[in-house]
Scaffold this motif. Structure first.
Motif, PDB file in Angstrom:
ATOM      1  N   LYS A  46       0.864  -1.212  -0.043  1.00  0.00           N
ATOM      2  CA  LYS A  46      -0.084   0.114  -0.141  1.00  0.00           C
ATOM      3  C   LYS A  46       0.811   1.150   0.079  1.00  0.00           C
ATOM      4  N   ILE A  47       1.802   1.293   0.725  1.00  0.00           N
ATOM      5  CA  ILE A  47       2.787   2.269   0.791  1.00  0.00           C
ATOM      6  C   ILE A  47       3.491   2.557  -0.418  1.00  0.00           C
ATOM      7  N   ASP A  48       3.954   1.482  -1.108  1.00  0.00           N
ATOM      8  CA  ASP A  48       4.647   1.778  -2.395  1.00  0.00           C
ATOM      9  C   ASP A  48       3.700   2.108  -3.488  1.00  0.00           C
ATOM     10  N   LEU A  49       2.510   1.753  -3.464  1.00  0.00           N
ATOM     11  CA  LEU A  49       1.587   2.368  -4.583  1.00  0.00           C
ATOM     12  C   LEU A  49       1.236   3.753  -4.297  1.00  0.00           C
ATOM     13  N   HIS A  50       1.343   4.172  -2.929  1.00  0.00           N
ATOM     14  CA  HIS A  50       0.898   5.450  -2.694  1.00  0.00           C
ATOM     15  C   HIS A  50       2.128   6.536  -2.649  1.00  0.00           C
ATOM     16  N   VAL A  51       3.344   6.067  -2.657  1.00  0.00           N
ATOM     17  CA  VAL A  51       4.368   6.883  -2.500  1.00  0.00           C
ATOM     18  C   VAL A  51       5.221   6.937  -3.539  1.00  0.00           C
ATOM     19  N   ILE A  52       5.525   5.895  -4.349  1.00  0.00           N
ATOM     20  CA  ILE A  52       6.686   5.697  -5.151  1.00  0.00           C
ATOM     21  C   ILE A  52       6.440   6.237  -6.498  1.00  0.00           C
ATOM     22  N   PRO A  53       5.146   5.753  -7.155  1.00  0.00           N
ATOM     23  CA  PRO A  53       4.482   6.162  -8.407  1.00  0.00           C
ATOM     24  C   PRO A  53       4.866   7.625  -8.862  1.00  0.00           C
ATOM     25  N   ILE A  54       4.178   8.461  -7.661  1.00  0.00           N
ATOM     26  CA  ILE A  54       4.067   9.967  -8.146  1.00  0.00           C
ATOM     27  C   ILE A  54       5.367  10.696  -7.948  1.00  0.00           C
TER      28      ILE A  54
END
Length: 496
Positions: A46-54
């Motif tokens: 969940k953290i990866d998907l909300h933090v890294i892409p943007i």
């Protein structure tokens, strides 16, 4: 040496085999007198998907805007603005003076201001300056725009690098840093493709093709930056996509990832900046940084020109840069994955730095011998060493700086002063030295070799300090005193 993992009791670090975040499915967490089950892998995803892409998208656009002047050059920028090669190099150089000067202040602002506000503001400024760069009419206009591009871009890379440390423990940070930084190598590939396509707009609206490279990429950056206000999460304690129990788990593991809690005042104090300035590890890491950043900027600004001078057309040169950067991005992510798994930073970092030196040796020995394929391979090896090494260096230093303010100041100082390397390397490749460019390649070789030496020295310095601390008598120190010493605490162990 295994990577240290968060433990349930401060001061007792567990080995990877004892509590492996990658393999453990569930953690028991007690909050408010009640026990909750936390699915660790699901929470990290969940953290990866909300933090890294943007942040990856933002850095891709940032690096694209920084380096596209190299693509514009071979599409006629110098001739249309009646510039000399020396004036072009000066436009590259001045960027780094403001870029380096504003990195530390920007990171201190980020620590006090919400990332969801500060990072988009930075990128909106980048997009506006880049768009306006497309309408400059002479050398002085381009020079001024590059000065302001340095001001606006300054805070993004050190800001995001620090931001990632506020979400992830040090044994899992390099993979995320590499995913984020791989945007730079993807930008290198994308830049060539995009410039190849946009250059076909030559004459549209009465503007040259190189102007459209700046204008369209600047508009894209501005639009994405505005939308990022709604996508960037701030810090774990306010993350709406996490449950209350998940937030408590993330905060606890961040707090307990070292050999004991590390605490500092919530209020900024200049002593944290001074602690960073006087820390030996930052300056050794800085020399290592020069060993990869000088080659990186030299390559990013001049790679299209170097490839073109091997006997290819401008369009072919743009396209031939693509496989180099794509391969480098893949290697960066794979290397980071294994670095996190083994819990060590220096072995792979030293390997990648060595690849840079070997690549330049190949280029120098083959230049001028009518073997463009061998020169191209040498450049390939250089780039595939640079892009895995950069996140490795940044992560290694951030792993060994404890205390949020000190880490923010230390990372900004390291990256900020380190980016003066760009001011130097932007003058390494002179028009009169082509197509062999012995001077530029030779200087890059020297810096990369110095980087190898500094990385080896830092590794042995860390090992020496760790061994010394293991022999220290710490019974006279209270837990609070140990915590406030941060990475200088006798219970703190540097990651090797």
């Amino acid at each position: 040496m295994s990577a240290e993992k968060p433990s349930s009791s401060p001061g007792t670090p567990l080995k990877a085999s004892d509590s492996d975040t990658e393999n453990a499915q569930v953690t028991q967490l007690e909050t408010g007198g009640q026990r909750s089950k936390i699915d660790e892998k699901k929470t990290l995803r969940k953290i990866d998907l909300h933090v890294i892409p943007i942040v990856t998208v933002l850095y891709l656009l940032c690096f694209l805007d920084r380096g596209n002047i190299g693509n514009a050059k071979i599409e006629g920028l110098i001739d249309d603005l009646n510039m000399t090669g020396q004036e072009y190099n000066m436009c590259l150089t001045v960027f780094f003076f403001t870029y380096a000067a504003f990195e530390l202040p920007s990171n201190l602002v980020l620590k006090r201001l919400r990332p969801s506000i500060w990072l988009p503001i930075i990128m909106i400024g980048v997009g506006i300056v880049m768009t306006l760069m497309g309408i400059v009419r002479n050398y002085h206009g381009l020079l001024i725009s590059r000065i302001f591009l340095g001001v606006t871009e300054a805070g993004l890379y050190p800001g995001v690098a620090f931001y990632i440390t506020m979400w992830y423990c040090r044994h899992e940070a390099q993979l995320r840093q590499a995913l984020f930084f791989s945007a730079a190598s993807v930008a290198g590939a994308f830049s060539g493709l995009l410039a190849f396509a946009i250059a076909k707009m030559d004459g549209v609206g009465g503007l040259e093709g190189w102007r459209w490279i700046f204008i369209l990429e600047g508009i894209l950056t501005t639009l994405v930056a505005i939308s990022s206000f709604y996508f960037i999460a701030d810090y774990p304690n306010t993350a709406k996509f996490l449950t209350e129990d998940e937030r408590a788990w993330v905060l606890r593991r961040l707090r307990e990832q070292y050999s004991g809690n590390v605490q500092e005042s919530e209020k900024f104090q200049w002593k944290y900046v001074w602690d960073a300035v006087t820390d030996f590890q930052i300056w050794l890491a800085l020399i290592t940084w020069y060993g990869m950043v000088c080659p990186m900027y030299g390559i990013s600004f001049f790679l299209p020109t170097i490839v073109r001078d091997l006997g290819y057309t401008s369009s072919q040169a743009q396209l031939l840069t693509v496989p180099i950067y794509v391969t480098a991005a893949i290697i960066a992510v794979v290397s980071a994955y294994f670095s996190d798994r083994i819990g060590k930073r220096s072995p792979l970092l030293i390997l990648h730095l060595s690849c840079i030196s070997i690549g330049f040796l190949i280029v120098i020995s083959s230049a001028g011998r009518s073997v463009p394929g061998v020169v191209y391979f040498g450049i390939f090896l250089v780039v595939c060493g640079i892009y895995p090494a950069l996140p490795g260096n940044v992560t290694w230093l951030s792993n060994n700086l404890a205390g949020d303010y000190k880490r923010a100041a230390g990372m900004a100082l390291h990256i900020g002063v380190g980016n003066f390397a760009g001011a130097m390397s932007s003058n390494f490749y002179r028009a009169q030295d082509g197509p062999q460019y012995y001077l530029g390649h030779g200087l890059e070789l020297g810096f990369s070799f110095a980087g190898v030496v500094a990385a080896v020295a830092l590794r042995y310095a860390y090992k020496h300090v760790n061994k010394k601390r293991e022999a220290m008598d710490i019974r006279s120190l209270t837990e609070e005193e140990k915590a406030r010493l941060g990475d200088k605490s006798p219970t703190f162990r540097y990651m090797i």
